[in-house]
Enzyme design. Structure first.
Site, PDB file in Angstrom:
ATOM      1  N   GLN A   1       0.858  -1.198   0.000  1.00 36.89           N
ATOM      2  CA  GLN A   1       0.000   0.000   0.000  1.00 36.89           C
ATOM      3  C   GLN A   1       0.888   1.240   0.000  1.00 36.89           C
ATOM      4  O   GLN A   1       1.154   1.809  -1.049  1.00 36.89           O
ATOM      5  CB  GLN A   1      -0.973  -0.045   1.175  1.00 36.89           C
TER       6      GLN A   1
ATOM      7  N   CYS B   1       0.125  -1.100   6.982  1.00 44.94           N
ATOM      8  CA  CYS B   1      -0.964  -0.764   6.058  1.00 44.94           C
ATOM      9  C   CYS B   1      -1.849  -1.948   5.679  1.00 44.94           C
ATOM     10  O   CYS B   1      -3.064  -1.834   5.674  1.00 44.94           O
ATOM     11  CB  CYS B   1      -0.408  -0.205   4.751  1.00 44.94           C
TER      12      CYS B   1
ATOM     13  N   ASN C   1      22.922  -7.130  20.552  1.00 44.34           N
ATOM     14  CA  ASN C   1      22.861  -6.540  21.880  1.00 44.34           C
ATOM     15  C   ASN C   1      23.729  -5.280  21.918  1.00 44.34           C
ATOM     16  O   ASN C   1      23.269  -4.204  22.280  1.00 44.34           O
ATOM     17  CB  ASN C   1      23.356  -7.578  22.906  1.00 44.34           C
TER      18      ASN C   1
ATOM     19  N   SER D   1      24.318 -14.727  18.136  1.00 40.35           N
ATOM     20  CA  SER D   1      25.061 -15.950  18.437  1.00 40.35           C
ATOM     21  C   SER D   1      24.601 -16.557  19.754  1.00 40.35           C
ATOM     22  O   SER D   1      24.066 -15.860  20.631  1.00 40.35           O
ATOM     23  CB  SER D   1      26.549 -15.623  18.509  1.00 40.35           C
TER      24      SER D   1
ATOM     25  N   ALA E   1       0.640   7.251   7.162  1.00 37.37           N
ATOM     26  CA  ALA E   1       0.397   8.498   7.890  1.00 37.37           C
ATOM     27  C   ALA E   1      -0.657   8.291   8.983  1.00 37.37           C
ATOM     28  O   ALA E   1      -0.425   8.586  10.136  1.00 37.37           O
ATOM     29  CB  ALA E   1      -0.046   9.587   6.927  1.00 37.37           C
TER      30      ALA E   1
ATOM     31  N   GLU F   1     -11.261   4.844   6.929  1.00 37.49           N
ATOM     32  CA  GLU F   1     -11.227   4.746   8.389  1.00 37.49           C
ATOM     33  C   GLU F   1     -12.173   3.735   9.029  1.00 37.49           C
ATOM     34  O   GLU F   1     -11.823   3.137  10.049  1.00 37.49           O
ATOM     35  CB  GLU F   1     -11.553   6.131   8.980  1.00 37.49           C
TER      36      GLU F   1
END
Ligand code: FAD
Ligand code: FES
Ligand code: FES
Length: 1330
Positions: free
Chosen positions: A116, A154, A267, A351, A798, A1262
């Site tokens: 997307q 997305c 790490n 590792s 966004a 939405e």
């Protein structure tokens, strides 16, 4: 060691080309090297810490000993450049390109609509590509494992998985409609348009492994012939040495004991990057062969400490079938943990030795290694010794008993004995790619034929600063028979033994403590099972707890075919691929930070407040200015124009001058010649504060102190007070709903370039609102808008987060550009982005509901309090939208709501997909659920009883017809076979004590368009060039929602030309001015009409040409028009509806129309851990006549998954002093591929029309977020079933998100009941309860 010192030449290959570096800097990771030095910008940066997969590349190495090649995926953000000597790296550019040929992985992800915004797509491609290089015919499990470490915000993953599924050769079909013979396709003779498909698998290029890049012969030669020599590299601050023998390594380490051994760098890398740890010397033992040796003995296997976790996994997988089951108990337990540890990219480089020595408190391996009696061999200049991995080995956070100069050479993993059982369990915030909350390794040993315990070990991770042994509990079990009585005593001892203080770091104290018990209980059940299987006992066994299902099933995506008479060329209504799909998949798509560096360009680093509420007493920039590369520091004093951004009656300070009101507030910015220098410069600025009293963090604090943004709104229909007097029953409740981080994959990015004359600026930026940026920059610089041109090529996600906050950042960046008169780039690191830019508002609600015995809800009084943060932003509008949507699908005759945006000292929240609706509706639905629980009736019945019926009027007096809502409800119930599955769920629950299923069906009525009427307008500009090609520009920004694809479809229909003749380059304020934000699900509606308008005008202008030359073609008519002096360029404009809301009169027409939908989800919940799996989701949506079903289904699935994250997974955690803890994907979990419903069906309601939007379509960006709540309510349903086994009935509290912690505690099992809750107020909790 000093910079500039001559080191060796680093040599490796990228995409078949040799790279040599004479000055390789040990601090440089592969990712910036690719992007900045080689300009290979296809590899993206999403987090910088190994947690998102956007930077995935493939690393290949030649093994001279076996003359084989290894290919593995890895995160370029954590791969030190210096580690790559002799390696061949493949990036997305090396896999395929539009200039040569695209690779089948790229093609299939693109054509299956798996991209997307496309920002995650290169990473996805690389993960699957690396898999296929090792296994050209993978299983579905291989694919989901390969993708486990790749986040996408997305798509919701379903289309990515479906595209990749086409590589599987599994017999059980289902190619999910992709294959010609797919089991779901029904009659193959059926005409295509009667059963339209999203993509056609039969068109895909075959995978041909012979086409892949070969491993560079020069590297083979180098590996085989070179006499290995010590390599050293020197950077600005750090040196790197790579010895070739163990002896040399030992010498180095004894001279420099503080220098870390960097293997996978998973790490050390994050420590250096995020915690600012500086190691002046790094030792890389990756060429010391003793560290990679594997040898078998009669007692077990020695594994070189340098072996990666993936190598360990495949070694153990190979060993297991070679030995009797009883000998491999430990191997299998380790393998189980390895399968869930981190993700593939991490396991490929991390590792075994690194994992052990890192001594993470919640390590997955250490508890199992310790329980399994493993040991390590370490060497140092003092000699060689064996050290057992037991409770004495792990001595503190990140600390072991090893001396700093000691090197772990190998790890011994013993065979188990007959009668010995080893199991490993873990519980994590997300099922995959997540550190465990609690991990365990458990071992018990019985002598033959006995249930009496000879020996037992229980180790836990996550219960303190390091791996801990439950030695006292073990002592209480040993020599006792393994039975309920022994174990029930053991639980009590364990509870006393593994204590966590109520304010323990990491929080979740009750949950973690209950997990220690419930995981032991799981072990108990497994041991009993084994004793029974081996005929040691004959007891009636309690329920066996099998793992939650994980196999992804075939899904359905149903949509209506275009009318039979529609021209074949007309793309409207067809599932056209995203117009940049292939560019996304090849990495060619350009995002803001991919724009090449301009001459003299500077980078901006932000200095933010570390206090929530304080006076700034001093800002000392002197140290920063002395650092290499730092050019300047920008403060509010440098702003020539407005120092504030106006926001709905409030003013927001761009950079704090005298006072700060949240942690993360911007105080000043450092500009330097590189990102690294800007970051170091920002860290060197010293701010002094004087704390101000009583910061406000929670909504409760805000209510107490009347801390609100005005206006506060309320609305009422009917007479609520009177109605309460007449109802049969009243229930009062409330609920807390957490916020959400946007987590767009592309962080806030911008580049401000001074043109050099007359105060003109070009702004290249990732925003949803170019005009807003233009205005912000102009006002800040005190210039007029015509000097600022804002360009948006595309946005890497966004979701509402790139409107106001981006304007703020762009203003500051432009001040830096003005002050230095140089181009300035600002790209936020993920941690800063999350810290600074806010997200969705957390909301607290209190409600009183009155209802009748028959289920009718008659009166509701509800209060919503949104935590707005330290500035108003759009929060009062969010609170308004909550009130306008609170009725959802229900006709409640007496309904009153109050909405308030609370001012607090947290970072300011802002727009987020749904703009308050996902909060308002959710809290209302929870209330409906409570009514059902009080009445003891199924929640879907109460929903049906109260739904709007016939011609209806909302609580703000707007007329509408809910017919399509009912159609969605009925069709969804039918499609998902609701009644019989509901019965099956109940039956399952009767038979299962520790796992419960739950099901829920939830409707939505979502108002489309802006309630602020003036925002409902759009414009477009369409040029036809003399060669017939067409350039379309419009006001919408492409952020993954496919608006450019849809606009191309519109232009294609209106101009009667194929989409291939139409191009959309960017959105720019220079072409289309005064645009409105791409938001409110209104982008296509508004811009589509504007593009249509422009195209109609142009088509009309060509009419005389067509008449004159009916046999001509598009190109000839265009050419003729030019010679006839007819303008081939036109603007288009759309004046949308005059929507409004009159809060005085409490009435209005704030929405153009409603989008309706229904979602049904079923989950299976492990009540002992709170872990759940969504077994199936069915979504039925009325989106009118879809302009592009693949784009719209993509929006639905993606939004649903974002909602699933909101309601069940994503948790923002703030410290008691207001600092956001969750600042990256390691701490903040958005849904990953493991969270996709195992069966995920989406149906678009057929035969519906919508007169209010283009081509009868409806906005859909939405609404489906809220439908993710069906998973929440399904979990709640499952929890209710668990509670009823404990005799608890009726409504109960379960806040959102329903994380495993909350779900498990709400189940109120015998284990959770054992945990005493600490008295609130008697301790300082680790995190705020927002
Ligand atoms: C995104 C992400 C997710 C993760 N998820 C998990 C998870 O779910 N579960 C889990 O258990 N872990 C997880 N980890 C941690 C990961 O497993 C460890 O970081 C890793 O195993 C460390 O190995 P490394 O080779 O990368 O160590 P490095 O970073 O290279 O080194 C780490 C430390 O070990 C020391 N060291 C390395 N090798 C030796 C040796 N041979 N002798 C002496 N000292 C040595 C180094 O000096 C250094 O101090 C995750 C890490 C990341 C980044
Ligand atoms: S950028 Fe490397 S994993 Fe996120
Ligand atoms: S397409 Fe995956 S993040 Fe946007």
């Amino acid at each position: 060691m000093s910079a500039g010192k001559r080191g060796d030449t680093l040599c490796f290959f990228i995409n078949g080309k040799k790279v040599t570096e004479d000055h390789a800097d040990p601090e440089t990771m592969l990712l910036p090297f690719l992007r900045e030095k080689l300009r290979l910008t296809g590899t993206k940066s999403g987090c910088g810490g190994g947690g998102c997969g956007a930077c995935t590349v493939m690393v290949s190495r030649y093994q001279p000993a076996t003359k084989t090649f290894t290919h593995f995926s890895a995160n370029a953000c954590l791969l030190p450049l210096c580690q790559l000597h002799g390696a061949a790296v493949t990036t997305v550019e090396g896999v395929g390109s539009t200039k040569t040929r695209i690779h089948p992985v790229q093609e299939r992800i693109a054509k299956a609509h798996g991209s997307q915004c496309g920002f995650c797509t290169p990473g996805m491609v690389m993960s699957v590509y690396a898999l296929l290089r090792n296994k050209p015919q993978p299983s579905m499990d291989d694919i989901t494992q390969a993708l486990a470490g790749n986040l996408c915000r997305c798509t919701g993953y379903r289309p990515i998985v479906d595209g990749c599924r086409t590589f599987c050769q599994e017999a059980n079909c289902c190619q999910a409609n992709g294959g010609a013979n797919c089991c779901l396709n029904g009659n193959p003779d059926e005409p295509e348009d009667e059963k339209p498909r999203l993509f056609k698998e039969e068109d895909f290029l075959p995978l041909d492994p012979t086409q892949e890049l070969i491993f560079p012969p020069e590297l083979i030669l180098m590996a085989e012939t070179a006499n290995p020599e010590t390599l050293t590299f020197h950077g600005e601050r750090v040196s790197w040495v790579s010895p070739t023998s163990l002896e040399e390594l030992v010498q180095l380490k004894s001279k420099q004991p503080a220098a870390p051994l960097v293997m996978g760098n998973t790490n050390i890398g994050p420590d250096m990057k995020f915690k600012g740890v500086l190691h002046p010397l790094i030792i890389s033992p990756s060429r010391v062969k003793e560290l990679f040796e594997v040898s078998e003995t009669p007692q077990g296997v020695w594994v070189g400490a340098g072996c990666s976790l993936s190598e360990l996994r495949s070694l153990l997988e190979k060993l297991v079938p070679r030995f009797p089951e009883e000998k491999t108990e430990l191997f299998r337990a380790l393998n189980q943990q390895l399968g869930n540890l981190g993700n593939q990219q991490i396991r490929n480089v991390a590792s075994l030795g690194g994992n052990i020595v890192s001594a993470y408190p919640n390590s997955d391996l250490n508890p199992v290694l310790a329980a399994g009696n493993c040991k390590v061999v370490v060497v140092s200049s003092g000699g060689r010794r064996e050290v057992p991995l037991n409770q004495d080995f792990f001595i503190g956070f990140g600390k072991t008993v090893l001396k700093p100069e000691e090197i772990v050479v190998s790890v011994f993993i013993p065979f188990t004995r007959k009668g010995e059982l080893v199991r490993a369990f873990r519980q994590a915030p997300r099922k995959e790619a997540s550190f465990a909350t609690v991990s365990t390794g458990m071992r018990v040993f019985f002598s033959e034929g006995s249930r009496v315990v000879q020996d037992v070990s229980l180790y836990y991770g996550g219960m303190g600063p390091t791996t801990v042994s439950a030695a006292k509990t073990c002592a209480a079990i040993v020599a006792k028979p393994w039975d309920d009585e022994t174990l029930s005593k053991a639980y009590d001892i364990l509870l006393d033994e593994l204590v966590l203080p109520p304010s323990a770091p990491g929080g979740k104290v009750e949950f973690r403590r209950s997990l220690t018990l419930s995981l032991l209980f799981k072990f108990h059940l497994e041991v009993l099972q084994k004793l029974r299987e081996t005929n040691v006992i004959t007891d009636e066994l309690p329920e066996k707890i099998s793992p939650l299902p994980r196999e992804i099933q075939p899904s359905l995506q149903e949509f209506q075919a275009v009318p039979k008479d529609q021209s074949a060329q007309d793309p409207v209504g067809r599932p056209v691929m995203h117009r940049s799909g292939v560019s996304h998949a090849t990495g060619e798509a350009i995002y803001c930070d991919d724009i090449p560096k301009t001459d003299g360009e500077l980078f901006l680093g932000l200095v933010t407040s570390s206090r929530a509420h304080a006076k700034i007493t001093a800002v000392d920039v002197s140290r920063a200015l002395q650092l290499p590369g730092v050019v300047d520091v920008v403060t509010a004093k440098d702003i020539p124009g407005k120092k504030f951004r106006p926001m709905f009656g409030y003013e927001e300070e761009l950079m704090a001058e005298t006072e700060v009101s949240c942690v993360g507030q911007i105080i000043c910015a450092v500009v330097a010649d590189s990102r690294a220098h800007a970051k170091r410069g920002a860290a060197a600025v010293k701010i002094s504060y004087e704390d101000l009293p009583d910061p406000i963090f929670t909504v409760e604090d805000a209510i107490e102190k009347s801390s609100y943004y005005e206006p506060r709104r309320w609305i009422e229909q009917g007479n609520v007070t009177e109605a309460f007097e007449k109802v049969d029953q009243v229930y009062e409740g409330g609920m807390r709903m957490g916020g959400q981080e946007h987590f767009y994959m592309e962080t806030q990015s911008m580049l401000v370039v001074p043109v050099g004359e007359e105060m003109e600026f070009n702004v290249y930026i990732s925003t949803q609102w170019p005009t807003g940026i233009q205005e912000a920059v102009a006002e800040t610089l005190g210039i007029s808008s015509n000097r600022v041109t804002c360009h948006v090529k595309r946005v890497g996600g966004a979701f509402g987060g790139k409107v106001t906050k981006t304007g703020h950042l762009a203003s500051i960046t432009s001040v830096a550009a003005l002050k230095t008169n140089r181009a300035v780039r600002c790209v936020l690191e993920r941690g800063d982005d999350m810290l600074i830019t806010g997200g969705r508002h957390p909301v607290l609600t209190k409600y009183k509901v009155g209802f009748m015995k028959d289920g009718r809800i008659v009166a509701v009084d509800i209060e919503f309090y949104a935590n707005a943060g330290n500035t108003a932003d759009e929060s009062t509008l969010v609170a308004e939208k909550i009130l306008l949507h609170m009725d959802n699908a229900y006709n409640i005759p007496n309904l009153r709501g109050h909405g308030a945006a609370c001012r607090t000292n947290l970072p300011s929240n802002t727009a987020f997909r749904g703009f308050g609706v996902p909060q308002g509706l959710f809290l209302m639905e929870n209330m409906v659920n409570d009514v059902a629980a009080v009445l003891g009736r199924p929640a879907d019945e109460i929903r049906e009883i109260n739904m709007y019926k016939g011609p209806s009027v909302t609580h703000y007096k707007c007329e509408f017809s809910p017919d399509n809502l009912h159609r969605c409800w009925d069709e969804c119930k039918l499609k998902c076979d609701y009644s019989s599955r509901r019965k099956a769920v109940d039956q399952f629950n009767q038979q299962s004590r520790w796992k419960k299923r739950g099901m829920s069906i939830i409707p939505i009525k979502y108002g489309i368009a802006f309630a602020e009427g003036f925002l409902n307008q759009a414009a477009a500009l369409v040029h036809i060039y003399k060669d017939g090609s067409v350039l379309v520009t419009h006001g919408g920004t492409e952020m993954g929602q496919g608006i450019h694809t849809k606009m191309q479809q519109v232009a294609s229909r209106e101009l009667h030309i194929p989409t291939s003749k139409i191009y959309i380059s960017e959105t720019s304020t220079g072409t289309v001015p005064n645009t409105c934000p791409s938001a409110a699900s209104y982008g296509t509606d508004a811009n589509g009409m504007a593009v249509k308008n422009a195209c109609e005008i142009l088509y009309q202008r060509l009419e005389p040409m067509r008449k004159k030359d009916p046999k001509g073609c598009w190109e000839s008519w265009v050419r003729a028009a030019f010679f006839e002096k007819i303008s081939l360029s036109s603007t288009g404009y759309y004046r949308g509806p005059d929507l409004y809301m009159d809060w005085e009169k409490k009435e209005g027409r704030p929405y153009a129309y409603f989008t309706y939908g229904v979602s049904c989800s079923e989950v299976e919940l492990d009540c002992l851990t709170g872990d759940y799996r969504t077994l199936r989701t069915d979504i039925m949506l009325d989106i009118g006549r879809s302009v592009n079903p693949s784009v719209d289904i993509g929006q639905i699935e993606g939004a649903f998954m974002q909602g699933l994250g909101l309601y069940t997974l994503e948790e923002l955690k703030f410290s008691p002093s207001g600092l956001l803890y969750t600042r990256g994907p390691s701490q903040y979990k958005i849904p990953a591929v493991c969270d996709v419903p195992l069966q995920f069906n989406v149906y678009l309601l057929p035969d519906t029309d919508n007169p209010h939007a283009i081509y009868s379509s409806k906005g859909i960006g939405e609404p489906a977020v809220f439908l993710g709540s069906s998973v929440f309510f399904a979990i709640k349903d499952a929890v209710a079933a668990a509670r009823s086994d404990s005799g608890l009935v009726g409504p109960f509290g379960l806040d959102s998100p329903a994380t495993p912690e909350r779900a498990c505690l709400a189940c109120s099992s015998t284990f959770t009941q054992k945990i005493a809750t600490s008295e609130p107020g008697s301790f300082k909790p680790w995190a705020l309860n927002l």
